[in-house]
Design a protein around this motif. Sequence first.
Motif, PDB file in Angstrom:
ATOM      1  N   THR A   1      25.817  13.763  21.130  1.00  0.00           N
ATOM      2  CA  THR A   1      24.995  14.304  20.049  1.00  0.00           C
ATOM      3  C   THR A   1      24.936  15.824  20.112  1.00  0.00           C
ATOM      4  O   THR A   1      24.948  16.491  19.080  1.00  0.00           O
ATOM      5  CB  THR A   1      23.555  13.726  20.144  1.00  0.00           C
ATOM      6  OG1 THR A   1      23.641  12.304  20.143  1.00  0.00           O
ATOM      7  CG2 THR A   1      22.704  14.190  18.979  1.00  0.00           C
ATOM      8  N   TRP A   2      24.838  16.359  21.318  1.00  0.00           N
ATOM      9  CA  TRP A   2      24.754  17.805  21.531  1.00  0.00           C
ATOM     10  C   TRP A   2      25.936  18.252  22.401  1.00  0.00           C
ATOM     11  O   TRP A   2      25.815  18.363  23.620  1.00  0.00           O
ATOM     12  CB  TRP A   2      23.449  18.177  22.234  1.00  0.00           C
ATOM     13  CG  TRP A   2      22.214  17.910  21.439  1.00  0.00           C
ATOM     14  CD1 TRP A   2      21.733  18.647  20.393  1.00  0.00           C
ATOM     15  CD2 TRP A   2      21.280  16.849  21.630  1.00  0.00           C
ATOM     16  NE1 TRP A   2      20.567  18.106  19.929  1.00  0.00           N
ATOM     17  CE2 TRP A   2      20.261  16.993  20.670  1.00  0.00           C
ATOM     18  CE3 TRP A   2      21.209  15.775  22.526  1.00  0.00           C
ATOM     19  CZ2 TRP A   2      19.193  16.116  20.571  1.00  0.00           C
ATOM     20  CZ3 TRP A   2      20.140  14.905  22.428  1.00  0.00           C
ATOM     21  CH2 TRP A   2      19.154  15.081  21.465  1.00  0.00           C
ATOM     22  N   PRO A   3      27.092  18.530  21.789  1.00  0.00           N
ATOM     23  CA  PRO A   3      28.279  18.911  22.579  1.00  0.00           C
ATOM     24  C   PRO A   3      28.060  20.139  23.472  1.00  0.00           C
ATOM     25  O   PRO A   3      28.732  20.292  24.482  1.00  0.00           O
ATOM     26  CB  PRO A   3      29.346  19.184  21.524  1.00  0.00           C
ATOM     27  CG  PRO A   3      28.881  18.441  20.306  1.00  0.00           C
ATOM     28  CD  PRO A   3      27.383  18.423  20.367  1.00  0.00           C
ATOM     29  N   ALA A   4      27.107  20.985  23.117  1.00  0.00           N
ATOM     30  CA  ALA A   4      26.850  22.193  23.921  1.00  0.00           C
ATOM     31  C   ALA A   4      26.320  21.856  25.310  1.00  0.00           C
ATOM     32  O   ALA A   4      26.273  22.717  26.188  1.00  0.00           O
ATOM     33  CB  ALA A   4      25.865  23.108  23.183  1.00  0.00           C
ATOM     34  N   LEU A   5      25.944  20.591  25.531  1.00  0.00           N
ATOM     35  CA  LEU A   5      25.449  20.188  26.851  1.00  0.00           C
ATOM     36  C   LEU A   5      26.592  19.943  27.835  1.00  0.00           C
ATOM     37  O   LEU A   5      26.359  19.875  29.045  1.00  0.00           O
ATOM     38  CB  LEU A   5      24.580  18.932  26.739  1.00  0.00           C
ATOM     39  CG  LEU A   5      23.297  19.070  25.919  1.00  0.00           C
ATOM     40  CD1 LEU A   5      22.573  17.731  25.831  1.00  0.00           C
ATOM     41  CD2 LEU A   5      22.380  20.139  26.497  1.00  0.00           C
ATOM     42  N   GLU A   6      27.816  19.822  27.337  1.00  0.00           N
ATOM     43  CA  GLU A   6      28.970  19.558  28.215  1.00  0.00           C
ATOM     44  C   GLU A   6      29.137  20.640  29.269  1.00  0.00           C
ATOM     45  O   GLU A   6      29.465  20.346  30.417  1.00  0.00           O
ATOM     46  CB  GLU A   6      30.249  19.420  27.389  1.00  0.00           C
ATOM     47  CG  GLU A   6      30.332  18.138  26.605  1.00  0.00           C
ATOM     48  CD  GLU A   6      31.600  18.031  25.768  1.00  0.00           C
ATOM     49  OE1 GLU A   6      32.601  18.704  26.098  1.00  0.00           O
ATOM     50  OE2 GLU A   6      31.580  17.269  24.795  1.00  0.00           O
ATOM     51  N   GLU A   7      28.912  21.897  28.886  1.00  0.00           N
ATOM     52  CA  GLU A   7      29.072  22.996  29.838  1.00  0.00           C
ATOM     53  C   GLU A   7      28.113  22.831  31.019  1.00  0.00           C
ATOM     54  O   GLU A   7      28.466  23.111  32.165  1.00  0.00           O
ATOM     55  CB  GLU A   7      28.813  24.346  29.160  1.00  0.00           C
ATOM     56  CG  GLU A   7      28.915  25.505  30.133  1.00  0.00           C
ATOM     57  CD  GLU A   7      28.141  26.737  29.728  1.00  0.00           C
ATOM     58  OE1 GLU A   7      28.114  27.670  30.543  1.00  0.00           O
ATOM     59  OE2 GLU A   7      27.565  26.768  28.622  1.00  0.00           O
ATOM     60  N   ILE A   8      26.904  22.352  30.745  1.00  0.00           N
ATOM     61  CA  ILE A   8      25.925  22.168  31.817  1.00  0.00           C
ATOM     62  C   ILE A   8      26.441  21.117  32.797  1.00  0.00           C
ATOM     63  O   ILE A   8      26.374  21.304  34.013  1.00  0.00           O
ATOM     64  CB  ILE A   8      24.551  21.792  31.227  1.00  0.00           C
ATOM     65  CG1 ILE A   8      24.050  22.921  30.308  1.00  0.00           C
ATOM     66  CG2 ILE A   8      23.539  21.504  32.335  1.00  0.00           C
ATOM     67  CD1 ILE A   8      22.849  22.574  29.466  1.00  0.00           C
TER      68      ILE A   8
END
Length: 191
Positions: free
Chosen positions: A59-66
């Motif tokens: 849902t939130w691809p920006a969490l992949e970096e974390i």
Amino acid sequence: MGMRLSKIYTRTGDKGETGLADGRRVGKDHPRIEAIGELDTLNSQLGLLLADLEEAATTWPALEEISEVLSPCQHRLFDLGGELAMPEYQALQPVEIERLEAAIDRWNEEVGPLENFILPGGSRLIAQAHVCRSLARSAERRCQHLNAVEPLRAEGLAYVNRLSDLLFVAARLIARRQGVAEVLWQAADKP
């Protein structure tokens, strides 16, 4: 370290002792075993956070970096546990501490300065990151307790300290990237 366990139970710990790799037998409440146990608990909770991050990243691809930054931390915690179980074994390197510091700096710049104390919450992911942060602090205390009895390598102590900082900033970053307001502490009314 190619050690394999062919049998999970040995019965050698039934009387409250366990063996270290150097052949010593110590009580299961020895500061070294307590520190190893806290690192293990942290690693297990970090695994839960990573599983939740992976699911949320759909849902939130920006969490992949974390996840990419935190995933190697499980391996390094296992390395540190190995150092505690085998005092002659040295796995953690200063570059790992530098890696955490670079992520902290990068993420902290994105979330901005902390203007109030925050509480664990807002979403399950945020709360789980704070659970990991608090367990990292607990592991750090256990390692420092051991360090007072049997000196440890500075890299391990610094790594756990930095990891707790990273997890705090990760919790804030998750909130930002999920679009969830941080839960701000509200002081009790004064009489």
